[in-house]
Design a protein around this motif. Structure first.
Motif, PDB file in Angstrom:
ATOM      1  N   ASN A   9       6.147  -0.928 -10.334  1.00  0.00           N
ATOM      2  CA  ASN A   9       6.713  -1.953  -9.444  1.00  0.00           C
ATOM      3  C   ASN A   9       8.204  -1.750  -9.195  1.00  0.00           C
ATOM      4  O   ASN A   9       8.687  -1.963  -8.088  1.00  0.00           O
ATOM      5  CB  ASN A   9       6.462  -3.348 -10.012  1.00  0.00           C
ATOM      6  CG  ASN A   9       5.042  -3.790  -9.768  1.00  0.00           C
ATOM      7  OD1 ASN A   9       4.410  -3.338  -8.815  1.00  0.00           O
ATOM      8  ND2 ASN A   9       4.536  -4.650 -10.626  1.00  0.00           N
ATOM      9  N   ASP A  10       8.945  -1.365 -10.250  1.00  0.00           N
ATOM     10  CA  ASP A  10      10.391  -1.169 -10.077  1.00  0.00           C
ATOM     11  C   ASP A  10      10.654  -0.064  -9.058  1.00  0.00           C
ATOM     12  O   ASP A  10      11.535  -0.184  -8.203  1.00  0.00           O
ATOM     13  CB  ASP A  10      11.052  -0.808 -11.414  1.00  0.00           C
ATOM     14  CG  ASP A  10      11.083  -2.015 -12.343  1.00  0.00           C
ATOM     15  OD1 ASP A  10      10.935  -3.146 -11.832  1.00  0.00           O
ATOM     16  OD2 ASP A  10      11.222  -1.818 -13.563  1.00  0.00           O
ATOM     17  N   GLN A  11       9.880   1.003  -9.148  1.00  0.00           N
ATOM     18  CA  GLN A  11      10.072   2.118  -8.200  1.00  0.00           C
ATOM     19  C   GLN A  11       9.763   1.670  -6.775  1.00  0.00           C
ATOM     20  O   GLN A  11      10.462   2.033  -5.838  1.00  0.00           O
ATOM     21  CB  GLN A  11       9.184   3.298  -8.598  1.00  0.00           C
ATOM     22  CG  GLN A  11       9.656   3.976  -9.864  1.00  0.00           C
ATOM     23  CD  GLN A  11       8.614   4.950 -10.402  1.00  0.00           C
ATOM     24  OE1 GLN A  11       7.433   4.629 -10.517  1.00  0.00           O
ATOM     25  NE2 GLN A  11       9.067   6.144 -10.761  1.00  0.00           N
ATOM     26  N   VAL A  12       8.701   0.857  -6.619  1.00  0.00           N
ATOM     27  CA  VAL A  12       8.354   0.382  -5.274  1.00  0.00           C
ATOM     28  C   VAL A  12       9.466  -0.529  -4.740  1.00  0.00           C
ATOM     29  O   VAL A  12       9.872  -0.401  -3.575  1.00  0.00           O
ATOM     30  CB  VAL A  12       6.989  -0.359  -5.285  1.00  0.00           C
ATOM     31  CG1 VAL A  12       6.761  -1.109  -3.982  1.00  0.00           C
ATOM     32  CG2 VAL A  12       5.867   0.642  -5.511  1.00  0.00           C
ATOM     33  N   ARG A  13       9.990  -1.401  -5.596  1.00  0.00           N
ATOM     34  CA  ARG A  13      11.059  -2.308  -5.133  1.00  0.00           C
ATOM     35  C   ARG A  13      12.311  -1.527  -4.744  1.00  0.00           C
ATOM     36  O   ARG A  13      12.923  -1.773  -3.709  1.00  0.00           O
ATOM     37  CB  ARG A  13      11.394  -3.329  -6.230  1.00  0.00           C
ATOM     38  CG  ARG A  13      10.317  -4.379  -6.369  1.00  0.00           C
ATOM     39  CD  ARG A  13      10.787  -5.585  -7.169  1.00  0.00           C
ATOM     40  NE  ARG A  13       9.648  -6.425  -7.477  1.00  0.00           N
ATOM     41  CZ  ARG A  13       8.990  -6.412  -8.637  1.00  0.00           C
ATOM     42  NH1 ARG A  13       9.394  -5.626  -9.615  1.00  0.00           N
ATOM     43  NH2 ARG A  13       7.954  -7.199  -8.822  1.00  0.00           N
ATOM     44  N   GLU A  14      12.676  -0.547  -5.588  1.00  0.00           N
ATOM     45  CA  GLU A  14      13.876   0.259  -5.296  1.00  0.00           C
ATOM     46  C   GLU A  14      13.726   1.031  -3.994  1.00  0.00           C
ATOM     47  O   GLU A  14      14.698   1.241  -3.272  1.00  0.00           O
ATOM     48  CB  GLU A  14      14.118   1.280  -6.424  1.00  0.00           C
ATOM     49  CG  GLU A  14      14.823   0.702  -7.624  1.00  0.00           C
ATOM     50  CD  GLU A  14      14.618   1.592  -8.864  1.00  0.00           C
ATOM     51  OE1 GLU A  14      14.352   2.797  -8.697  1.00  0.00           O
ATOM     52  OE2 GLU A  14      14.714   1.042  -9.980  1.00  0.00           O
ATOM     53  N   GLN A  55      -0.699  -2.178   2.577  1.00  0.00           N
ATOM     54  CA  GLN A  55       0.406  -1.550   3.306  1.00  0.00           C
ATOM     55  C   GLN A  55       1.693  -2.355   3.171  1.00  0.00           C
ATOM     56  O   GLN A  55       2.776  -1.848   3.423  1.00  0.00           O
ATOM     57  CB  GLN A  55       0.065  -1.431   4.799  1.00  0.00           C
ATOM     58  CG  GLN A  55      -1.101  -0.538   5.095  1.00  0.00           C
ATOM     59  CD  GLN A  55      -0.845   0.900   4.699  1.00  0.00           C
ATOM     60  OE1 GLN A  55      -0.786   1.224   3.519  1.00  0.00           O
ATOM     61  NE2 GLN A  55      -0.682   1.756   5.673  1.00  0.00           N
ATOM     62  N   ASN A  56       1.547  -3.625   2.823  1.00  0.00           N
ATOM     63  CA  ASN A  56       2.704  -4.490   2.649  1.00  0.00           C
ATOM     64  C   ASN A  56       3.260  -4.228   1.238  1.00  0.00           C
ATOM     65  O   ASN A  56       2.824  -4.830   0.255  1.00  0.00           O
ATOM     66  CB  ASN A  56       2.230  -5.944   2.813  1.00  0.00           C
ATOM     67  CG  ASN A  56       3.341  -6.951   2.632  1.00  0.00           C
ATOM     68  OD1 ASN A  56       4.371  -6.642   2.042  1.00  0.00           O
ATOM     69  ND2 ASN A  56       3.115  -8.151   3.126  1.00  0.00           N
ATOM     70  N   VAL A  57       4.204  -3.282   1.157  1.00  0.00           N
ATOM     71  CA  VAL A  57       4.639  -2.821  -0.171  1.00  0.00           C
ATOM     72  C   VAL A  57       5.396  -3.913  -0.930  1.00  0.00           C
ATOM     73  O   VAL A  57       5.382  -3.952  -2.158  1.00  0.00           O
ATOM     74  CB  VAL A  57       5.479  -1.515  -0.110  1.00  0.00           C
ATOM     75  CG1 VAL A  57       4.609  -0.350   0.284  1.00  0.00           C
ATOM     76  CG2 VAL A  57       6.668  -1.640   0.802  1.00  0.00           C
ATOM     77  N   HIS A  58       6.023  -4.814  -0.191  1.00  0.00           N
ATOM     78  CA  HIS A  58       6.710  -5.933  -0.845  1.00  0.00           C
ATOM     79  C   HIS A  58       5.675  -6.796  -1.579  1.00  0.00           C
ATOM     80  O   HIS A  58       5.819  -7.119  -2.758  1.00  0.00           O
ATOM     81  CB  HIS A  58       7.473  -6.755   0.195  1.00  0.00           C
ATOM     82  CG  HIS A  58       8.178  -7.920  -0.409  1.00  0.00           C
ATOM     83  ND1 HIS A  58       9.339  -7.776  -1.139  1.00  0.00           N
ATOM     84  CD2 HIS A  58       7.871  -9.245  -0.435  1.00  0.00           C
ATOM     85  CE1 HIS A  58       9.720  -8.964  -1.577  1.00  0.00           C
ATOM     86  NE2 HIS A  58       8.834  -9.876  -1.161  1.00  0.00           N
ATOM     87  N   PHE A  59       4.608  -7.129  -0.859  1.00  0.00           N
ATOM     88  CA  PHE A  59       3.511  -7.902  -1.445  1.00  0.00           C
ATOM     89  C   PHE A  59       2.894  -7.126  -2.613  1.00  0.00           C
ATOM     90  O   PHE A  59       2.620  -7.686  -3.688  1.00  0.00           O
ATOM     91  CB  PHE A  59       2.465  -8.187  -0.364  1.00  0.00           C
ATOM     92  CG  PHE A  59       1.203  -8.808  -0.876  1.00  0.00           C
ATOM     93  CD1 PHE A  59       1.151 -10.154  -1.196  1.00  0.00           C
ATOM     94  CD2 PHE A  59       0.050  -8.039  -1.037  1.00  0.00           C
ATOM     95  CE1 PHE A  59      -0.029 -10.733  -1.669  1.00  0.00           C
ATOM     96  CE2 PHE A  59      -1.125  -8.616  -1.510  1.00  0.00           C
ATOM     97  CZ  PHE A  59      -1.163  -9.958  -1.828  1.00  0.00           C
ATOM     98  N   ALA A  60       2.692  -5.816  -2.402  1.00  0.00           N
ATOM     99  CA  ALA A  60       2.062  -4.984  -3.440  1.00  0.00           C
ATOM    100  C   ALA A  60       2.842  -5.078  -4.754  1.00  0.00           C
ATOM    101  O   ALA A  60       2.258  -5.222  -5.826  1.00  0.00           O
ATOM    102  CB  ALA A  60       1.980  -3.535  -2.963  1.00  0.00           C
ATOM    103  N   ALA A  61       4.178  -5.035  -4.645  1.00  0.00           N
ATOM    104  CA  ALA A  61       4.999  -5.047  -5.862  1.00  0.00           C
ATOM    105  C   ALA A  61       4.993  -6.416  -6.546  1.00  0.00           C
ATOM    106  O   ALA A  61       5.314  -6.523  -7.715  1.00  0.00           O
ATOM    107  CB  ALA A  61       6.434  -4.624  -5.535  1.00  0.00           C
ATOM    108  N   THR A  62       4.646  -7.471  -5.795  1.00  0.00           N
ATOM    109  CA  THR A  62       4.615  -8.792  -6.438  1.00  0.00           C
ATOM    110  C   THR A  62       3.247  -9.068  -7.080  1.00  0.00           C
ATOM    111  O   THR A  62       3.167  -9.871  -7.993  1.00  0.00           O
ATOM    112  CB  THR A  62       4.912  -9.946  -5.439  1.00  0.00           C
ATOM    113  OG1 THR A  62       3.873  -9.977  -4.460  1.00  0.00           O
ATOM    114  CG2 THR A  62       6.261  -9.788  -4.782  1.00  0.00           C
TER     115      THR A  62
END
Ligand code: ATP
Length: 239
Positions: A223-228, A197-204
């Motif tokens: 990952n780019d889409q999640v960060r944006e 659920q921690n999308v920041h962590f997920a993208a890393t």
């Protein structure tokens, strides 16, 4: 490596998964993201063959190109699937080392996959577990329990780890450590599908992401889409 085709699951009359199709390639870390009740845990239980004790399923699951849809959880484990449940499943009264050595000599992997991790290798990857090896499960912190749960599945030689929210309730520093461990696991040739659920962590930590809503895959994200879209996703997830 893993291919899911039109998977549906029910609890009684209530449908929790609706024709979910997804794939995970060898060597990837893929996350399943979604609101509470979206069907994420049900998905992992179906993949491990555990949903049968809750209700009915339909659809097909293949692992390494072989159909595993009708197989029991232990047969799936023998083919290289490992499940790390959200409650971590640590044996509370047993020591860390006893948790890691039961059942003795268990081998899940097949020829050609990573070997079951020897105890020494586990302790190299998880030095904290070596320090705590005589401690009973009850005396471990949440982060230590999570490490133990991951380590125990690696001991079976699992080649695809299904992890149910490994970072839930952990402090930022420990979350970072879990991220390092997942990257080490990946570098060792193990593939991971995790609920996060921690999308920041997920993208890393992950390579790709599936967004699950009301039992359906509604988006596939890189990952780019999640960060944006981090703020929008956090808002949507209610975090
Ligand atoms: P959470 O993050 O809250 O665990 P989730 O995305 O993992 O959510 P699931 O636990 O898979 O979602 O639940 C999907 C749906 O199935 C929900 O509507 C939930 O209420 C229902 N459900 C889950 N477990 C059971 C159960 N044992 N019996 C009946 N319904 C269930």
């Amino acid at each position: 490596m893993l291919c899911v085709d039109g998977l549906s699951a029910w609890y009684g009359e209530a449908q929790a998964l609706r024709e979910v199709s997804l794939h995970v390639d060898a060597g990837e870390i893929v996350t399943l993201v979604g609101r509470n009740g979206a069907g994420k845990t049900t998905m992992l239980r179906c993949l491990m063959g555990l949903h049968a004790s809750y209700g009915r399923t339909a659809g097909a699951i293949s692992l390494f190109g072989e159909d595993i849809t009708g197989l029991s959880p232990h047969r799936r484990a023998r083919r290289g699937l490992g499940f790390v449940p959200d409650d971590r499943g640590v044996y509370a009264t047993l020591s860390v080392e006893e948790n890691l050595t039961l059942p003795p000599g268990m081998k899940a992997g097949r020829a050609g996959g990573p070997e079951p991790w020897p105890l020494e290798r586990v302790y190299e990857t998880f030095p904290r577990l070596r320090e705590r090896r005589r401690f009973p499960g009850t005396k471990l912190s949440g982060g230590e329990q999570q490490m133990l749960a991951l380590a125990r599945v690696l001991r079976t030689g699992a080649r695809l780890l299904l992890c149910d929210e490994p970072t839930e309730g952990l402090s930022p520093l420990i979350v970072q450590r879990i991220g390092d461990i997942l990257r080490e696991v990946k570098a060792a040739g193990v593939t991971v599908l995790l609920i996060e659920q921690n999308v920041h962590f997920a993208a890393t930590v992950a390579d790709r992401h599936y967004l699950l809503a009301e039992g359906r895959i509604v988006e596939s994200l890189d990952n780019d889409q999640v960060r944006e879209r981090e703020d929008e996703l956090l808002d949507y997830l209610g975090i």
